[in-house]
Design a protein around this motif. Structure first.
Motif, PDB file in Angstrom:
ATOM      1  N   ILE A 112       0.832  -1.209   0.000  1.00  0.00           N
ATOM      2  CA  ILE A 112       0.000   0.000   0.000  1.00  0.00           C
ATOM      3  C   ILE A 112       0.861   1.250   0.000  1.00  0.00           C
ATOM      4  O   ILE A 112       0.624   2.195  -0.757  1.00  0.00           O
ATOM      5  N   VAL A 113       1.884   1.261   0.872  1.00  0.00           N
ATOM      6  CA  VAL A 113       2.794   2.407   0.947  1.00  0.00           C
ATOM      7  C   VAL A 113       3.454   2.645  -0.409  1.00  0.00           C
ATOM      8  O   VAL A 113       3.540   3.776  -0.889  1.00  0.00           O
ATOM      9  N   GLY A 114       3.883   1.559  -1.041  1.00  0.00           N
ATOM     10  CA  GLY A 114       4.515   1.673  -2.349  1.00  0.00           C
ATOM     11  C   GLY A 114       3.562   2.197  -3.404  1.00  0.00           C
ATOM     12  O   GLY A 114       3.905   3.083  -4.194  1.00  0.00           O
ATOM     13  N   PHE A 115       2.344   1.661  -3.426  1.00  0.00           N
ATOM     14  CA  PHE A 115       1.334   2.133  -4.375  1.00  0.00           C
ATOM     15  C   PHE A 115       1.099   3.636  -4.209  1.00  0.00           C
ATOM     16  O   PHE A 115       1.022   4.389  -5.181  1.00  0.00           O
ATOM     17  N   TYR A 116       0.966   4.048  -2.946  1.00  0.00           N
ATOM     18  CA  TYR A 116       0.694   5.463  -2.674  1.00  0.00           C
ATOM     19  C   TYR A 116       1.839   6.352  -3.175  1.00  0.00           C
ATOM     20  O   TYR A 116       1.599   7.375  -3.836  1.00  0.00           O
ATOM     21  N   ILE A 117       3.065   5.979  -2.867  1.00  0.00           N
ATOM     22  CA  ILE A 117       4.224   6.792  -3.249  1.00  0.00           C
ATOM     23  C   ILE A 117       4.292   6.980  -4.761  1.00  0.00           C
ATOM     24  O   ILE A 117       4.699   8.036  -5.253  1.00  0.00           O
ATOM     25  N   PHE A 118       3.852   5.970  -5.511  1.00  0.00           N
ATOM     26  CA  PHE A 118       3.875   6.080  -6.970  1.00  0.00           C
ATOM     27  C   PHE A 118       2.543   6.563  -7.548  1.00  0.00           C
ATOM     28  O   PHE A 118       2.291   6.451  -8.740  1.00  0.00           O
ATOM     29  N   GLY A 119       1.699   7.125  -6.650  1.00  0.00           N
ATOM     30  CA  GLY A 119       0.496   7.815  -7.116  1.00  0.00           C
ATOM     31  C   GLY A 119      -0.704   6.938  -7.384  1.00  0.00           C
ATOM     32  O   GLY A 119      -1.691   7.407  -7.962  1.00  0.00           O
ATOM     33  N   ASN A 120      -0.657   5.672  -6.949  1.00  0.00           N
ATOM     34  CA  ASN A 120      -1.790   4.776  -7.159  1.00  0.00           C
ATOM     35  C   ASN A 120      -2.780   4.909  -6.000  1.00  0.00           C
ATOM     36  O   ASN A 120      -2.911   4.014  -5.155  1.00  0.00           O
ATOM     37  N   ILE A 121      -3.462   6.045  -5.957  1.00  0.00           N
ATOM     38  CA  ILE A 121      -4.327   6.364  -4.825  1.00  0.00           C
ATOM     39  C   ILE A 121      -5.482   5.379  -4.698  1.00  0.00           C
ATOM     40  O   ILE A 121      -5.763   4.851  -3.618  1.00  0.00           O
ATOM     41  N   ARG A 122      -6.162   5.100  -5.819  1.00  0.00           N
ATOM     42  CA  ARG A 122      -7.323   4.217  -5.767  1.00  0.00           C
ATOM     43  C   ARG A 122      -6.965   2.808  -5.291  1.00  0.00           C
ATOM     44  O   ARG A 122      -7.663   2.218  -4.475  1.00  0.00           O
ATOM     45  N   LYS A 123      -5.848   2.285  -5.817  1.00  0.00           N
ATOM     46  CA  LYS A 123      -5.425   0.941  -5.395  1.00  0.00           C
ATOM     47  C   LYS A 123      -5.055   0.919  -3.915  1.00  0.00           C
ATOM     48  O   LYS A 123      -5.362  -0.034  -3.200  1.00  0.00           O
ATOM     49  N   SER A 124      -4.393   1.982  -3.456  1.00  0.00           N
ATOM     50  CA  SER A 124      -3.997   2.065  -2.045  1.00  0.00           C
ATOM     51  C   SER A 124      -5.218   2.032  -1.145  1.00  0.00           C
ATOM     52  O   SER A 124      -5.292   1.245  -0.188  1.00  0.00           O
ATOM     53  N   LEU A 125      -6.193   2.882  -1.431  1.00  0.00           N
ATOM     54  CA  LEU A 125      -7.388   2.960  -0.588  1.00  0.00           C
ATOM     55  C   LEU A 125      -8.209   1.672  -0.653  1.00  0.00           C
ATOM     56  O   LEU A 125      -8.745   1.216   0.367  1.00  0.00           O
ATOM     57  N   ALA A 126      -8.296   1.071  -1.847  1.00  0.00           N
ATOM     58  CA  ALA A 126      -9.050  -0.182  -1.986  1.00  0.00           C
ATOM     59  C   ALA A 126      -8.405  -1.297  -1.166  1.00  0.00           C
ATOM     60  O   ALA A 126      -9.109  -2.081  -0.501  1.00  0.00           O
TER      61      ALA A 126
END
Length: 561
Positions: free
Chosen positions: A90-104
Motif C-alpha cells: 500500500i505504501v509503495g502504491f501510494y508513493i507512486f500515485g496509485n491512490i485508488r489501489k492504495s485505498l481499496a
C-alpha cells in the motif's frame, strides 16, 4: 510457537525505530543466511528488507519485495505475513500515485482483519493502526481534510495507547501538517512542536528530520521563507546522516517553493528539478511549482506546458489538493493569452470542485479566478460580475489578508475603465474612493511598493483634474517614500515622471486656463495602462513595523495556497 530468531527480529525492529538502517539491514542479512531458516522467517526477513528500503527512499525496490512476500505468504496461508506485506505494498502504491489501489487495499484488508479476528494479535493490531492512519494520510494529502484528519487523529490516539512511539510521531507530524493545510495554523504549530518533542525523545533522526521539515512548511505558511529554508536544509542534513533519501523529494520541492516565494528563480528551478531526480508518483507537485516560476518569469507558454502536465497527472491520481491551484492558474494564463473559451472551461472545472469539496481555500481560488476572467472581458456587464466576486471575497469572514489588496486593486482597475468611458464626476469619485481603499489595505500590510505606486496614480488623477501643484507634491511624496524604502527602480521611474511633468507645465497651465473638460484631460493621461503595469510588475515587499525585517515578498495576482 515463537521463532528461534525472535530476539534478532526484535533487535532489528529496535534499530529501525532508531533510524539505524544500515545496522538493521546488516542484521537482516545475517539472519537470512542462518542455516535451516524456516520459510516464514525468510519472508519476515524480506519484509524487514521492504520496510528498510522504503525508509531509505528506495521505493521501487521496497514495493517489489513486498509483492514477492505477499505472493509467497498467500501460498503459505499465513495471515500475519499477508497483512504486513500488504501494508508495504500500500505504501509503495501510494508513493507512486496509485491512490485508488492504495485505498481499496486498505479497505479490503481492514475488513479481512476484522472478520478473521486478527486484531487480537498485538503485532497485527499495531499494523491496523498504520492502516487507519495511512488511510487518513492519503485522503488528507489528496485534499479530503475533514475525513483525513479524523482518521489520523484516531490513529495517533491508538498509537499512544499501544505505546508505539514511531507510529505515534509519524502520524502526529502529519496531523499537524494537515491541520495547517486546512487553515488551523495555531493548532498545527502546537501539534508539530509536540511531534518534534516525541521524535527527539525517541532518538529517531528520520522522524526528527520529518518534524523539522514540517516546521519549515509552517514557516512557509507564516511567510517566513528564510527561516523555512534554514529548517529545510537542516532536515536534509539530518536525514542524510541516516543514509536515507526518504524526504528528499518533498524537502527539495519545499526548498524550490521557498526560493520561488523570495523571487530567487534560478535557485527555485535548481531545487525543483533536483526534486524530480528522486522516486515519486507526485511529480505533478513539482510541475505545478515550476509552472509558477515560469509564470513569474513571464514565460507563459512554458508555464502552460507544466501546468497542463500537472493537471493531467493530478486528475489521474484523483488529487484534490493541487488540482484547484492548477485550475486557477490555467484560468489566469488563458485570460492573459486572451483565450477566453479555454479559460471558461477551467473556471467551470474549478467551480465544480469548489461545490463538491466546500473548502474555504477552494472558494477563494474560484472567486479570484472569476475576478480575472470577468474583468478581462470587453463587456461592461462582466466587469460588474468581477466587482461582485471581489466584494464577496472582501466581505468574507477571516478572508486571507494578503489577498485583500489584490481584490481591492481589481475593483480599482474596473472603476478606472468606467471613468474613461463615462468621464464624469461621479465616476471620478468612485475611483478616488477605491484608491483610498487600496491605500488603507496597503498601509496595514506595509506594502511600501504599492503605496508609492498609488501616490503616482493619485498624481495622474490630480492632472486629470487640472491641479498641477497637487500632482507635483504627490510625485515628491512618492519619490521620498521610494528613497526611504530603497525602492531604486521606483525612484528612477518617478524621477522620469517629474522631468516629464516639468517639461509639460506650460501645456497643463494652458489646459487650466481653458478649463479643459474631464473627457479631454483623461485623454492626456494613461491611467489604465499605469494600473495594469502596477499589477504586472509590482513585487510587494512587506516588512515588520518594529524590526524592519522583510517578512514577505509577493507579486500581485499570483496566488498560492
Amino acid at each position: 510457537m515463537s521463532s528461534p530468531n525472535q530476539k534478532q527480529f526484535e533487535e532489528i525492529l529496535q534499530l529501525i525505530s532508531l533510524a539505524k538502517f544500515k545496522e538493521a539491514l546488516d542484521l537482516v542479512n545475517k539472519v537470512s543466511k542462518t542455516k535451516e531458516l524456516s520459510k516464514e522467517d525468510h519472508l519476515e526477513c524480506l519484509l524487514f528488507n521492504s520496510e528498510i528500503e522504503n525508509k531509505l527512499g528506495n521505493y521501487k525496490k521496497s514495493l517489489l519485495i513486498a509483492e514477492t512476500v505477499l505472493k509467497e505468504s498467500k501460498e503459505l496461508k499465513n495471515d500475519k505475513l499477508i497483512i504486513k506485506s500488504i501494508y508495504w505494498k500500500i505504501v509503495g502504491f501510494y508513493i507512486f500515485g496509485n491512490i485508488r489501489k492504495s485505498l481499496a487495499l486498505i479497505e479490503s484488508t481492514m475488513k479481512t482483519m476484522t472478520e478473521k479476528n486478527l486484531l487480537d494479535d498485538v503485532s497485527l493490531n499495531r499494523f491496523s493502526i498504520r492502516f487507519l492512519g495511512m488511510k487518513g494520510f492519503i485522503l488528507a494529502n489528496t485534499g479530503n481534510y475533514k475525513i483525513g484528519l479524523e482518521l489520523i487523529q484516531q490513529a495517533t490516539v491508538m498509537a499512544e495507547k499501544a505505546n508505539d512511539k514511531q507510529v505515534l510521531v509519524f502520524f502526529t507530524t502529519h496531523l499537524g501538517l494537515y491541520n495547517l493545510f486546512s487553515g488551523n495554523n495555531k493548532k498545527a504549530e502546537k501539534i508539530l512542536k509536540q511531534a518534534h518533542k516525541i521524535a527527539m525523545a525517541l532518538g529517531n533522526k528520520q522522524e526528527i528530520a520529518l518534524a523539522i521539515m514540517r516546521m519549515g512548511v509552517l514557516k512557509t505558511y507564516q511567510l517566513e521563507y528564510k527561516e523555512a529554508l534554514e529548517l529545510y536544509f537542516e532536515s536534509i542534513e539530518i536525514m542524510e546522516e541516516t543514509g536515507s533519501t526518504y524526504l528528499h523529494f518533498g524537502t527539495y520541492l519545499n526548498i524550490g517553493a521557498a526560493y520561488s516565494a523570495l523571487f530567487q528563480f534560478d535557485d527555485a528551478i535548481k531545487y525543483l528539478k533536483k526534486a524530480l531526480t528522486f522516486e515519486s508518483g507526485f511529480d505533478f507537485m513539482i510541475y505545478t511549482n515550476l509552472a509558477e516560476v515560469y509564470y513569474w518569469k513571464n514565460e507563459l507558454d512554458l508555464a502552460l506546458e507544466y501546468y497542463l502536465g500537472a493537471l493531467k497527472r493530478s486528475i489521474e491520481i484523483q488529487d484534490r489538493r493541487y488540482h484547484p491551484i492548477i485550475l486557477y492558474s490555467l484560468v489566469n494564463i488563458f485570460v492573459q493569452k486572451k483565450q477566453f473559451k479555454e479559460a471558461q472551461q477551467y473556471l467551470n472545472q474549478l467551480e465544480k470542485i469548489r461545490d463538491e469539496e466546500k473548502l474555504k481555500q477552494y472558494d477563494e481560488l474560484y472567486k479570484f479566478a472569476s475576478i480575472q476572467y470577468y474583468k478581462a472581458s470587453t463587456d461592461i456587464q462582466d466587469w460588474s460580475k468581477a466587482v461582485v466576486f471581489a466584494e464577496k471575497f472582501l466581505s468574507g469572514k477571516e478572508s486571507f489578508a494578503e489577498w485583500r489588496v489584490d481584490a481591492l486593486y481589481s475593483i480599482l482597475e474596473i472603476r478606472l475603465r468606467e471613468l474613461q468611458i463615462n468621464a464624469n464626476e461621479e465616476s471620478l469619485i468612485q475611483v478616488r474612493k477605491q484608491i483610498d481603499e487600496v491605500f488603507k489595505e496597503a498601509e496595514e500590510n506595509q506594502q511600501h511598493n504599492m503605496i508609492v505606486n498609488l501616490f503616482k496614480l493619485k498624481a495622474q488623477l490630480a492632472l486629470v483634474e487640472l491641479d498641477v501643484k497637487k500632482a507635483i507634491d504627490l510625485l515628491i511624496t512618492a519619490r521620498t517614500i521610494a528613497i526611504e524604502k530603497s525602492l531604486e527602480l521606483l525612484v528612477e521611474e518617478i524621477t522620469e515622471e517629474q522631468k516629464k511633468l516639468e517639461e509639460q507645465i506650460s501645456m497643463w497651465t494652458k489646459f487650466q486656463e481653458q478649463n479643459l473638460p474631464l473627457v479631454d484631460t483623461l485623454k492626456q493621461v494613461s491611467l489604465e495602462s499605469t494600473v495594469q503595469n502596477i499589477a504586472k510588475d509590482t513585487v510587494v515587499e512587506v516588512r515588520d513595523e518594529e524590526t524592519g525585517k522583510t517578512i514577505e515578498y509577493r507579486k500581485l495576482f499570483t496566488l498560492k495556497i
